[in-house]
Design a protein around this motif. Structure first.
Motif, PDB file in Angstrom:
ATOM      1  N   THR A  11      -7.803   7.555   2.370  1.00 16.65           N
ATOM      2  CA  THR A  11      -8.107   6.611   1.433  1.00 16.65           C
ATOM      3  C   THR A  11      -7.154   6.416   0.130  1.00 16.65           C
ATOM      4  O   THR A  11      -6.250   7.428   0.087  1.00 16.65           O
ATOM      5  N   ASN A  12      -7.147   5.460  -0.450  1.00  7.90           N
ATOM      6  CA  ASN A  12      -6.361   5.306  -1.634  1.00  7.90           C
ATOM      7  C   ASN A  12      -6.301   6.523  -2.734  1.00  7.90           C
ATOM      8  O   ASN A  12      -5.301   7.049  -2.893  1.00  7.90           O
ATOM      9  N   TYR A  13      -7.426   6.610  -3.004  1.00  7.72           N
ATOM     10  CA  TYR A  13      -7.659   7.657  -4.039  1.00  7.72           C
ATOM     11  C   TYR A  13      -7.400   9.242  -3.784  1.00  7.72           C
ATOM     12  O   TYR A  13      -6.647   9.929  -4.475  1.00  7.72           O
ATOM     13  N   PRO A  61      -3.566  -3.158  -1.932  1.00  4.20           N
ATOM     14  CA  PRO A  61      -3.784  -1.848  -1.248  1.00  4.20           C
ATOM     15  C   PRO A  61      -4.371  -1.690   0.101  1.00  4.20           C
ATOM     16  O   PRO A  61      -4.927  -2.489   0.734  1.00  4.20           O
ATOM     17  N   ALA A  75      -3.369   6.622  -4.970  1.00  6.03           N
ATOM     18  CA  ALA A  75      -3.542   5.285  -5.941  1.00  6.03           C
ATOM     19  C   ALA A  75      -4.992   4.887  -6.324  1.00  6.03           C
ATOM     20  O   ALA A  75      -5.776   4.634  -5.498  1.00  6.03           O
ATOM     21  N   LEU A 107      -3.371   8.691  -1.082  1.00  2.16           N
ATOM     22  CA  LEU A 107      -2.201   7.941  -1.486  1.00  2.16           C
ATOM     23  C   LEU A 107      -2.157   8.188  -2.865  1.00  2.16           C
ATOM     24  O   LEU A 107      -1.135   7.593  -3.666  1.00  2.16           O
ATOM     25  N   THR A 119      -6.939   2.684  -7.124  1.00  2.00           N
ATOM     26  CA  THR A 119      -6.814   1.169  -7.333  1.00  2.00           C
ATOM     27  C   THR A 119      -7.950   0.630  -8.116  1.00  2.00           C
ATOM     28  O   THR A 119      -7.868  -0.499  -8.565  1.00  2.00           O
ATOM     29  N   ASP A 137       0.740  -1.253  -0.241  1.00  2.27           N
ATOM     30  CA  ASP A 137       0.053  -0.116   0.097  1.00  2.27           C
ATOM     31  C   ASP A 137       0.838   1.196  -0.034  1.00  2.27           C
ATOM     32  O   ASP A 137       0.437   2.310   0.069  1.00  2.27           O
ATOM     33  N   TRP A 158     -11.150   2.094  -1.021  1.00  5.79           N
ATOM     34  CA  TRP A 158     -10.696   3.084  -2.360  1.00  5.79           C
ATOM     35  C   TRP A 158     -11.091   4.682  -1.957  1.00  5.79           C
ATOM     36  O   TRP A 158     -10.230   5.143  -1.959  1.00  5.79           O
TER      37      TRP A 158
END
Length: 518
Positions: free
Chosen positions: A282-284, A261, A289, A287, A291, A201, A265
């Protein structure tokens, strides 16, 4: 990997007064799946799961003992961290030796190849090796650039380096950084007989309150086609993911690329298509990312979201996220299939503010929920240390009630769907210690592994029932042997041996041999 601790203090405000579930993990209700990912993450960063300073014999002994125990637990894959920072657990022309091997200064040669030993010993036991790399991280907290080896890319190219918080990173927006990272993966895939390259991640680092990631100059130089710096950052990661996948497949089409990850998301409050969660990051959005985009693009072979929460945690509920990720993978499967595995929080068992983790059945029942859902094809457990320490006896529950039979790793037929031929010849030799199965496949070169089934009597039984699997063995270049020491009762046995392609596709038919045990 424990970045889930960044769920921010909002999570800490949640307390539970619900009773534990009781009874068994529901494993007896249905037959265990024949194909199921059962992986253990082996973390080398800061020597979480591997101690430093072992010589070759000590290290080999540790690998053998570790893999024997995982095999006994019916795990079939290890996720071995070979690049915890910009370093390597193998001799590399692009990165220095990791300090986490010897415990000495980065760049110190241990005198042996830890990755090769892990691959050799894993394959002897029918276990896959996924090489785990961390792309951008240069240092751990409070570690200085000066402490790095002279051939570390951070010293060779200081213009690629940014500091954020207490750590140093490679700047993801610099094209030369992306080229370097692709080169490191190409070196790894070219030189080692691994099944997959694995990332976790850590993309852009987790957001630190009050600090801005220092890439404004990079954005102004390379991000002219983007009106928003955050869209540009996400694109940088998207491009790297896609390019790494392409680079892997150009070398060996069957080697997988997988990413594990952070478990969320986007929250539904930020996007109506996000999950019904209130994650602090969160990823979006944090980070950078995206995903879900990788699933849409098919730029990965598997995704393993780290759903490191209980089934009763309000801000990030395991069951809610299990359904969300399953829906996403199913929705875009028509475009490009992606295998879904689930990252399991073994490290929280008996050690978390959420009292659900003091129920030894919480994690085993999460596995059963994965099976009942039907879309996830297995689990990855973080990490080896907890599996072996077995807090609250949870690993015993998994052994006795969940992972009760052998399982084959899921296939990736989109990388090559060619059906392998069954073995050419199979012989069986009964001796005092057991039965030697000899697989003569000199005429066939399309098998990477063989699955050995055993049935009582003179007839073949059900090849879809994993209870009939004796073991999985890797091809030994033409003549492969396997010792079956578990056939104890006197009588007639029928063995059926199938071939498995590099992408995990099993032959339609089996080659059989019968042997009498007296």
């Amino acid at each position: 990997m424990k970045a889930v601790k960044y769920m921010i203090m909002a999570v800490l405000l949640f307390s539970l007064a619900l009773p534990f579930s009781t009874g068994k993990a529901k494993a007896s209700e249905t037959q265990a799946p024949k194909h199921e990912m059962r992986a253990a993450w082996i973390a080398t960063v800061q020597n979480i799961d591997v101690k430093a300073g072992m010589d070759k014999q000590e290290y080999t002994d540790w690998v053998e003992e570790t893999l024997d125990e995982l095999k006994e637990l019916k795990f079939n894959t290890v996720i071995y961290q070979v690049k915890p920072t910009v370093d390597a657990f193998y001799p590399s022309e692009l990165a220095p030796w990791s300090q986490y091997i010897t415990g000495d200064k980065q760049g110190t040669d241990p005198g042996y190849d830890p990755l090769q030993v892990m691959i050799d010993e894993s394959h002897k036991r029918g276990i896959e090796v996924h090489a785990w790399v961390n792309p951008y991280r240069i240092t751990m907290p409070n570690q200085t650039i000066e402490s790095l080896a002279d051939n570390n890319v951070a010293k060779l190219h200081p213009e690629w380096v940014v500091k954020y918080g207490k750590q140093y990173y490679l700047d993801p927006g610099i094209p030369e950084v992306q080229e370097y990272l692709i080169d490191t993966v190409e070196e790894l895939v070219s030189h080692y007989n691994i099944e997959a390259v694995h990332m976790d991640d850590y993309f852009y680092p987790y957001r630190i309150a009050g600090e801005t990631f220092p890439d404004q100059d990079t954005y102004e130089k390379y991000g002219n086609s983007f009106d928003d710096i955050e869209d540009w950052r996400r694109n940088n990661v998207d491009v790297l993911v896609a390019d790494i996948n392409s680079a892997i497949k150009d070398i060996k089409e069957w080697v997988q690329f997988g990413i594990s990850p952070f478990g969320v998301w986007r929250n539904i409050a930020d996007d109506p298509t996000g999950s019904d969660t209130q994650a602090g990051q969160t990823n979006y959005d944090d980070l950078y990312a995206d995903t879900r985009q990788w699933i849409k693009d098919g730029s990965i072979d598997y995704i393993t979201p780290q759903i490191y929460w209980s089934r009763n945690l309000a801000v990030a509920n395991y069951s809610v996220l299990l359904d969300w990720w399953s829906q996403e993978v199913n929705e875009y499967a028509y475009n490009h299939p992606v295998n879904l595995y689930i990252g399991m929080a073994d490290y929280k068992v008996g050690d978390n503010f959420d009292q659900e983790w003091f129920n030894p059945y919480e994690l085993p029942e999460q596995i059963m929920d994965n099976r009942e859902n039907g879309t996830p094809l297995g689990q990855m457990h973080f990490s080896l240390k907890q599996i072996f320490e077995n807090p609250l006896g949870y690993a015993d529950i998994i052994r006795n009630e969940v992972y009760t039979e052998h399982a084959l790793t899921p296939a990736t037929p989109w990388n090559n769907e060619t059906l392998p031929k069954k073995p050419n010849k199979v012989k069986a030799d009964k001796h005092k210690e057991g039965i030697t199965i000899m697989i003569d496949d000199k005429k066939h070169t399309d098998a990477r592994k063989y699955v050995i089934y055993r049935f009582d009597g003179v007839k073949e039984g059900d090849y879809e029932n994993p209870a009939n699997i004796v073991d999985v063995v890797y091809s030994q270049e033409g003549l492969t042997t396997y010792e079956d020491t578990s056939a104890e009762e006197a009588g007639m046995y029928t063995y059926g041996v199938t071939s498995v392609s590099p992408t995990g596709v099993e032959s339609k038919d089996a080659k059989t041999v019968r042997v009498r045990v007296r």
